[in-house]
Enzyme design. Sequence first.
Site, PDB file in Angstrom:
ATOM      1  N   SER A  48      76.980 -11.962  40.118  1.00  0.00           N
ATOM      2  CA  SER A  48      75.534 -11.751  40.060  1.00  0.00           C
ATOM      3  C   SER A  48      75.116 -10.424  40.686  1.00  0.00           C
ATOM      4  CB  SER A  48      74.795 -12.894  40.772  1.00  0.00           C
ATOM      5  OG  SER A  48      75.035 -14.130  40.150  1.00  0.00           O
ATOM      6  N   GLY A 230      74.251 -15.210  37.126  1.00  0.00           N
ATOM      7  CA  GLY A 230      74.668 -13.939  36.548  1.00  0.00           C
ATOM      8  C   GLY A 230      73.667 -12.841  36.836  1.00  0.00           C
ATOM      9  N   GLY A 232      71.312  -9.216  35.965  1.00  0.00           N
ATOM     10  CA  GLY A 232      70.468  -8.674  34.919  1.00  0.00           C
ATOM     11  C   GLY A 232      69.101  -9.323  34.820  1.00  0.00           C
ATOM     12  N   CYS A 258      70.522 -20.484  38.899  1.00  0.00           N
ATOM     13  CA  CYS A 258      70.200 -19.063  39.067  1.00  0.00           C
ATOM     14  C   CYS A 258      69.775 -18.438  37.732  1.00  0.00           C
ATOM     15  CB  CYS A 258      71.375 -18.333  39.709  1.00  0.00           C
ATOM     16  SG  CYS A 258      70.904 -16.783  40.511  1.00  0.00           S
ATOM     17  N   PHE A 259      70.597 -17.601  37.129  1.00  0.00           N
ATOM     18  CA  PHE A 259      70.243 -17.018  35.827  1.00  0.00           C
ATOM     19  C   PHE A 259      70.016 -18.127  34.802  1.00  0.00           C
ATOM     20  CE2 PHE A 259      71.117 -13.989  32.228  1.00  0.00           C
ATOM     21  CZ  PHE A 259      70.141 -13.063  32.565  1.00  0.00           C
ATOM     22  N   GLN A 262      66.485 -19.287  34.999  1.00  0.00           N
ATOM     23  CA  GLN A 262      65.550 -18.368  34.361  1.00  0.00           C
ATOM     24  C   GLN A 262      65.608 -18.493  32.836  1.00  0.00           C
ATOM     25  OE1 GLN A 262      66.925 -14.701  36.046  1.00  0.00           O
ATOM     26  NE2 GLN A 262      66.468 -15.369  38.134  1.00  0.00           N
ATOM     27  N   ASN A 300      70.797 -15.609  45.278  1.00  0.00           N
ATOM     28  CA  ASN A 300      71.073 -14.247  44.842  1.00  0.00           C
ATOM     29  C   ASN A 300      70.311 -14.006  43.550  1.00  0.00           C
ATOM     30  OD1 ASN A 300      72.007 -11.771  44.107  1.00  0.00           O
ATOM     31  ND2 ASN A 300      74.112 -12.394  43.718  1.00  0.00           N
ATOM     32  N   GLY A 302      66.892 -11.611  41.728  1.00  0.00           N
ATOM     33  CA  GLY A 302      65.816 -10.637  41.810  1.00  0.00           C
ATOM     34  C   GLY A 302      64.690 -10.916  40.838  1.00  0.00           C
ATOM     35  N   PHE A 303      64.857 -11.961  40.017  1.00  0.00           N
ATOM     36  CA  PHE A 303      63.843 -12.371  39.043  1.00  0.00           C
ATOM     37  C   PHE A 303      63.521 -13.842  39.259  1.00  0.00           C
ATOM     38  CE2 PHE A 303      65.934  -8.727  37.245  1.00  0.00           C
ATOM     39  CZ  PHE A 303      64.942  -8.025  36.569  1.00  0.00           C
ATOM     40  N   HIS A 350      72.148 -21.387  44.476  1.00  0.00           N
ATOM     41  CA  HIS A 350      73.565 -21.627  44.229  1.00  0.00           C
ATOM     42  C   HIS A 350      74.043 -22.873  44.975  1.00  0.00           C
ATOM     43  CE1 HIS A 350      74.752 -17.387  42.744  1.00  0.00           C
ATOM     44  NE2 HIS A 350      73.434 -17.485  42.733  1.00  0.00           N
ATOM     45  N   GLU A 352      76.771 -24.457  44.771  1.00  0.00           N
ATOM     46  CA  GLU A 352      78.196 -24.456  45.129  1.00  0.00           C
ATOM     47  C   GLU A 352      78.427 -23.837  46.503  1.00  0.00           C
ATOM     48  OE1 GLU A 352      77.487 -20.434  44.379  1.00  0.00           O
ATOM     49  OE2 GLU A 352      76.907 -22.135  43.143  1.00  0.00           O
TER      50      GLU A 352
END
Length: 379
Positions: A48, A230, A232, A258-259, A262, A300, A302-303, A350, A352
Amino acid sequence: MTLEKAVLVLEDGTRHVGRAYGARGTTLGEVVFATGMSGYQETLTDPSYAGQIVLQTAPHIGNTGMNDEDPESRRIWVSGYIVRDPSRVVSNWRANASLDEILVRDGIVGISAIDTRSITRHIRSAGSMRGGVFSGEAAGLDPEEQLRLVREAPEMTGQNLSAEVSVDVPTVTTAVGERIGNLAVLDLGVKQATIDNLAARGFEVHVLPQSSTFADILAIDPVAVFYSNGPGDPSASDGQVAVLREVLDAKLPYFGICFGNQLFGRALGLGTYKLTFGHRGINQPVLDKATGRVEITAHNHGFAVDAPIEGTFESPHGYGLVEVSHVGLNDNVVEGLRALDLPAFSVQYHPEAAAGPHDANYLFDRFRDLVIASQKDAK
């Protein structure tokens, strides 16, 4: 300890002069800070962080060295590394190399001996921004040239980085204990601890490339689908969102982290936005609205997903009622989503948490129970 000069340059013109750390050269990326007091090996090997220069807010880094057991993926992914005081010695029986040695091996350009607290405070006010670390011959470049290179680097907004971190061919991890069935994991930057936790719940874990189609997912005869963490911008991942909508249409159980949270939001018809400085570290408080418990969690991102915190709402894309299941207590950011008319949920953090804490590990059990319940309903 090296006395070679290194320079950190931010896109707003801020400069910090320190000492070279890790590989020598030039590296560019988005400068972000991670607040964990430990777990630097897991941070460095978390996919990530691709495209980002990571600053550790903990002042003393590297004392336990690096080992072959704790990496979260096949290599270090950070674009660069910023620390205040690198450890001069390694003092852990599991270590087989120093952090500095591994940074050099993987070509990660870093900087040390600078005021990381000052930089963190600056980013908290001004927001994460592009930056560059220059060492070796690059440290002697004209300051205006260094700043030009930083400002010409791509911004994180609009970047699709999944292809850079995903596997190229499918891999399979055998289920542990009583087998539930095949689980399709779309690898957007998955961590090894996630795979291990899913396998420990009885899933035969099939890690699939990020370019996989819905037909590729169906080909393994899955009992459920999982989207990983992940790097981006989620708004740049239309392909994975389209596949996820096919998963939801088929009413396959889904869990995203996480990703994956989103992209679940986008599949439901919600928007996403960039946070000012993001959440990164292993000490973020989150409220589980279903239980009222406050969990300390590993983040972790940023979006974030744009959704109403209170009550339920209709999915704009027609997937029924949805609710925000988890909320970040520092800033009220959406930290989880749950579909009330589909077997699907996600969290922004996360669970895990290989470097700790493990407050949210129960979410893997919740996913297992959801899949088992869906199998019973289908009979």
